[in-house]
Design a protein around this motif. Sequence first.
Motif, PDB file in Angstrom:
ATOM      1  N   LEU A  73      -5.060   6.644   1.877  1.00  7.62           N
ATOM      2  CA  LEU A  73      -4.942   5.188   1.813  1.00  7.62           C
ATOM      3  C   LEU A  73      -5.102   4.654   3.228  1.00  7.62           C
ATOM      4  O   LEU A  73      -4.350   5.034   4.133  1.00  7.62           O
ATOM      5  N   THR A  74      -6.071   3.764   3.418  1.00 13.79           N
ATOM      6  CA  THR A  74      -6.582   3.495   4.761  1.00 13.79           C
ATOM      7  C   THR A  74      -6.557   2.017   5.107  1.00 13.79           C
ATOM      8  O   THR A  74      -6.900   1.172   4.289  1.00 13.79           O
ATOM      9  N   LEU A  88       1.375  -1.009   3.415  1.00 13.70           N
ATOM     10  CA  LEU A  88       0.464   0.027   2.918  1.00 13.70           C
ATOM     11  C   LEU A  88       1.220   1.331   2.650  1.00 13.70           C
ATOM     12  O   LEU A  88       0.966   2.015   1.655  1.00 13.70           O
ATOM     13  N   CYS A  89       2.161   1.663   3.524  1.00 14.06           N
ATOM     14  CA  CYS A  89       2.946   2.881   3.341  1.00 14.06           C
ATOM     15  C   CYS A  89       3.841   2.780   2.105  1.00 14.06           C
ATOM     16  O   CYS A  89       4.064   3.789   1.408  1.00 14.06           O
ATOM     17  N   LEU A 109       4.309  10.620  -8.330  1.00 14.39           N
ATOM     18  CA  LEU A 109       2.946  10.678  -7.798  1.00 14.39           C
ATOM     19  C   LEU A 109       2.837   9.850  -6.518  1.00 14.39           C
ATOM     20  O   LEU A 109       3.321   8.720  -6.458  1.00 14.39           O
ATOM     21  N   THR A 110       2.212  10.412  -5.501  1.00 10.09           N
ATOM     22  CA  THR A 110       1.934   9.687  -4.265  1.00 10.09           C
ATOM     23  C   THR A 110       0.469   9.904  -3.876  1.00 10.09           C
ATOM     24  O   THR A 110      -0.213  10.757  -4.447  1.00 10.09           O
ATOM     25  N   VAL A 111       0.009   9.166  -2.869  1.00  5.77           N
ATOM     26  CA  VAL A 111      -1.327   9.396  -2.334  1.00  5.77           C
ATOM     27  C   VAL A 111      -1.304  10.609  -1.411  1.00  5.77           C
ATOM     28  O   VAL A 111      -0.245  11.165  -1.117  1.00  5.77           O
ATOM     29  N   GLY A 112      -2.494  11.012  -0.937  1.00  8.01           N
ATOM     30  CA  GLY A 112      -2.591  12.190  -0.092  1.00  8.01           C
ATOM     31  C   GLY A 112      -2.135  11.973   1.327  1.00  8.01           C
ATOM     32  O   GLY A 112      -1.506  12.840   1.940  1.00  8.01           O
ATOM     33  N   ALA A 113      -2.461  10.803   1.892  1.00  7.93           N
ATOM     34  CA  ALA A 113      -2.102  10.489   3.283  1.00  7.93           C
ATOM     35  C   ALA A 113      -2.307   9.003   3.506  1.00  7.93           C
ATOM     36  O   ALA A 113      -2.911   8.306   2.682  1.00  7.93           O
ATOM     37  N   VAL A 114      -1.815   8.521   4.645  1.00  8.72           N
ATOM     38  CA  VAL A 114      -2.110   7.169   5.110  1.00  8.72           C
ATOM     39  C   VAL A 114      -2.898   7.295   6.399  1.00  8.72           C
ATOM     40  O   VAL A 114      -2.491   8.035   7.312  1.00  8.72           O
ATOM     41  N   CYS A 115      -4.034   6.611   6.478  1.00  6.31           N
ATOM     42  CA  CYS A 115      -4.948   6.733   7.617  1.00  6.31           C
ATOM     43  C   CYS A 115      -4.988   5.428   8.393  1.00  6.31           C
ATOM     44  O   CYS A 115      -5.265   4.362   7.822  1.00  6.31           O
ATOM     45  N   VAL A 116      -4.733   5.495   9.710  1.00 10.60           N
ATOM     46  CA  VAL A 116      -4.632   4.300  10.551  1.00 10.60           C
ATOM     47  C   VAL A 116      -5.245   4.573  11.928  1.00 10.60           C
ATOM     48  O   VAL A 116      -5.539   5.718  12.284  1.00 10.60           O
ATOM     49  N   TYR A 117      -5.396   3.499  12.699  1.00 12.01           N
ATOM     50  CA  TYR A 117      -5.750   3.633  14.112  1.00 12.01           C
ATOM     51  C   TYR A 117      -4.562   4.206  14.896  1.00 12.01           C
ATOM     52  O   TYR A 117      -3.398   4.126  14.463  1.00 12.01           O
ATOM     53  N   TRP A 326      -5.260  -8.994  -9.030  1.00 13.56           N
ATOM     54  CA  TRP A 326      -4.172  -9.397  -8.165  1.00 13.56           C
ATOM     55  C   TRP A 326      -2.848  -8.730  -8.530  1.00 13.56           C
ATOM     56  O   TRP A 326      -1.926  -8.673  -7.726  1.00 13.56           O
ATOM     57  N   ARG A 327      -2.769  -8.173  -9.729  1.00 14.16           N
ATOM     58  CA  ARG A 327      -1.549  -7.494 -10.158  1.00 14.16           C
ATOM     59  C   ARG A 327      -1.394  -6.111  -9.492  1.00 14.16           C
ATOM     60  O   ARG A 327      -0.354  -5.470  -9.612  1.00 14.16           O
ATOM     61  N   HIS A 328      -2.452  -5.673  -8.790  1.00  8.62           N
ATOM     62  CA  HIS A 328      -2.419  -4.329  -8.210  1.00  8.62           C
ATOM     63  C   HIS A 328      -2.791  -4.387  -6.722  1.00  8.62           C
ATOM     64  O   HIS A 328      -3.621  -3.621  -6.249  1.00  8.62           O
ATOM     65  N   ALA A 329      -2.165  -5.271  -6.017  1.00 10.55           N
ATOM     66  CA  ALA A 329      -2.456  -5.451  -4.596  1.00 10.55           C
ATOM     67  C   ALA A 329      -1.963  -4.258  -3.785  1.00 10.55           C
ATOM     68  O   ALA A 329      -1.065  -3.510  -4.206  1.00 10.55           O
ATOM     69  N   MET A 330      -2.556  -4.083  -2.585  1.00 12.27           N
ATOM     70  CA  MET A 330      -2.157  -2.983  -1.723  1.00 12.27           C
ATOM     71  C   MET A 330      -0.790  -3.199  -1.085  1.00 12.27           C
ATOM     72  O   MET A 330      -0.138  -2.256  -0.632  1.00 12.27           O
ATOM     73  N   GLY A 331      -0.327  -4.429  -0.990  1.00 10.70           N
ATOM     74  CA  GLY A 331       0.963  -4.671  -0.365  1.00 10.70           C
ATOM     75  C   GLY A 331       1.325  -6.137  -0.449  1.00 10.70           C
ATOM     76  O   GLY A 331       0.569  -6.953  -0.938  1.00 10.70           O
TER      77      GLY A 331
END
Length: 331
Positions: A73-74, A88-89, A109-117, A326-331
């Motif tokens: 998740l990026t 996002l986290c 269930l979770t995602v694999g990782a969080v990708c950031v700068y 809009w019901r499934h926003a990232m945050g």
Amino acid sequence: MTTTEATALGTHHLPQTIEPRNPGMALDLDWVMQARANRSAIERRAASLPARRSVKKDNQAAWLCRAISCIDLTTLAGDDTAGRVARLCAKARQPVRADLLAALGMEGLTVGAVCVYHDMVEPAVAALQGSGIPVAAVSTGFPAGLSPFHLRVAEIEESVKAGAAEIDIVISRRHVLTGNWQGLYDEMRAFRAACGDAHVKAILATGELGTLQNVARASLICMMAGADFIKTSTGKESVNATLPVSLVMIRAIRDYYDRTGYRVGYKPAGGISKAKDALVYLSLMKEELGDRWLRNDMFRFGASSLLGDIERQLEHQVTGAYSANWRHAMG
């Protein structure tokens, strides 16, 4: 794949992999120069997959849950803030509404990782504490990879110190375009050494490498130099992940495994935003590499909007109705 089978396959994240880590090997230019890519045959094979692969109902839900577990998740925007990364986290911890996961039998269930700068690594690590979800940092002058070499190495080291468990590096495309294979190998070895215990994903930026043959050769060299994953794109190029490019990279992974016994992971990134596309990529991995590469220590999607579309499909599976985006926003 049923939901029971999806759960049984596990949710191993990359730093906790049960596979021996790829140590790399001496540069074998004879092997590299033998790599070829028959574009017409590759494109025919890639075009056939979406047309003949169809997964329905409960099996589709299981495959989509597996896709979620493989998402990095990026957020890689110039206006990223600690607050955005924290949201996002939170989504990474709970990627799908709890009631939907309960109905599917996929609690936890979770995602694999969080990708950031790099600057967002510390806020991400803090927000994910106790979750088991690793933080990945893009590094080495992402996305162009044109900053001074010593700064690119130092950036890796700083991201690792900040808590990044995975580093997504970008290669110097000029080494590929000019045939400087020794230069590419030496660069990748230095990046791998700077990562230490952090796992390294080598971004090839395939849309800028010119030919599929170059993609095949760059894939082999990065694996020879110790890459834990090879990745298609930064997501910033005009052409990102495609099925033909993926087929070339996946077959390079298979060739490397056949010769060395070490498994290397694969990450398509950029342009994968629909659930149906995720299913095609998972099918490609299963057919070409087998079930072992369907776990998130061997396969990742570089995506963010993909999760929203998968969540809509899962809600349809449970309720029989589609909901608004809009019901499934990232945050």
